[in-house]
Design an enzyme around this catalytic site. Structure first.
Site, short mmCIF file in Angstrom:
data_model
loop_
_atom_site.label_atom_id
_atom_site.label_comp_id
_atom_site.label_asym_id
_atom_site.label_seq_id
_atom_site.Cartn_x
_atom_site.Cartn_y
_atom_site.Cartn_z
N PHE A 7 0.84 -1.20 0.00
CA PHE A 7 0.00 0.00 0.00
C PHE A 7 0.87 1.25 0.00
CE2 PHE A 7 -3.30 -2.81 1.75
CZ PHE A 7 -4.44 -2.36 1.08
N ASP A 8 0.50 2.21 -0.82
CA ASP A 8 0.99 3.57 -0.67
C ASP A 8 0.34 4.15 0.58
OD1 ASP A 8 2.06 6.19 -1.45
OD2 ASP A 8 -0.01 6.65 -1.97
#
Length: 228
Positions: A7-8
């Site tokens: 995930f960013d």
């Protein structure tokens, strides 16, 4: 089989735009600059353009941090110390940890089923404080922050360093989820990952950067994962 999800952070899990506006307003007021909506919008555009230059290898991170304020103050005709404003802003930004809608519930649901990793650009001190204050560190097997890794997304070197830190990692088993077509989607694809673009703001697509999947809200990601 999908077992790993990267995930960013900013505007994927935590609401960076809202935090940016609040922190910037506080900092500018302390240096005598009125943070009108027009000023905040102009800073946001300048800031985005400078980070894109970093992604292209045309600026260093230190240059980005001060240059964005140099350019803003030059347009405003404000005689402010860009480094001092930047330091104050970064300090305020570290206190901002509001969630993108659905983010906490998504992490709670996915953590027992997948190995979750965070892959983010930004200052380590700022990002780690925001993560700790948001209470989401326990959901991740590892945290990869560009300043600590030594490379920035979308550099393949950033992703190679992430992969090397995960025992037995296979890119075919992983998905990269993020809001940035350049940093997250192009970076993930170049590194051999499947990618999912979180396009909450209805941004136009780019023919040169094509994600494997597109969702417009995080709750759609849970549905998507059931099909993978």
């Amino acid at each position: 089989m999908l077992t790993n999800i990267f995930f960013d952070l900013d505007n994927t899990l935590l609401d960076f735009d809202g935090g940016e506006a609040h922190a910037l307003s506080r900092a500018l007021r302390q240096f005598g600059v009125d943070p009108t909506p027009a000023v905040l919008d102009r800073y946001h555009a300048i800031n985005l353009s400078q980070w894109e230059l970093l992604e292209e290898g045309k600026l260093t991170k230190d240059q980005v941090l001060t240059r964005r304020f140099d350019l803003l103050f030059a347009e405003l005709g404000a005689a402010c110390d860009s480094r001092a404003v930047c330091d104050r802003y970064e300090g305020f930004l570290a206190e901002e940890h509001g969630f993108v809608p659905g983010a906490r519930g998504l992490l709670e649901a996915l953590a027992p089923r997948y190995s979750l990793y965070l892959a983010t650009n930004g200052a380590a001190a700022v990002q780690r404080r925001r993560l700790a204050d948001a209470g989401i560190l326990p959901y991740f097997r590892n945290i990869f922050i560009s300043e600590e890794v030594g490379f920035h997304k979308p550099s393949p070197a950033f992703f190679r360093a992430c992969f090397a830190a995960i025992p037995g990692f296979d890119p075919a088993s992983a998905l990269m989820v993020g809001d940035s077509l350049t940093a997250d989607i192009r970076g993930g694809r170049d590194a051999g990952l499947r990618t999912c673009w979180l396009n909450r703001m209805g941004r136009p697509r780019r023919p040169d950067i094509v994600p494997d999947y597109i969702v417009t809200a995080l709750d759609q990601l849970s549905v998507l994962l059931e099909t993978l």
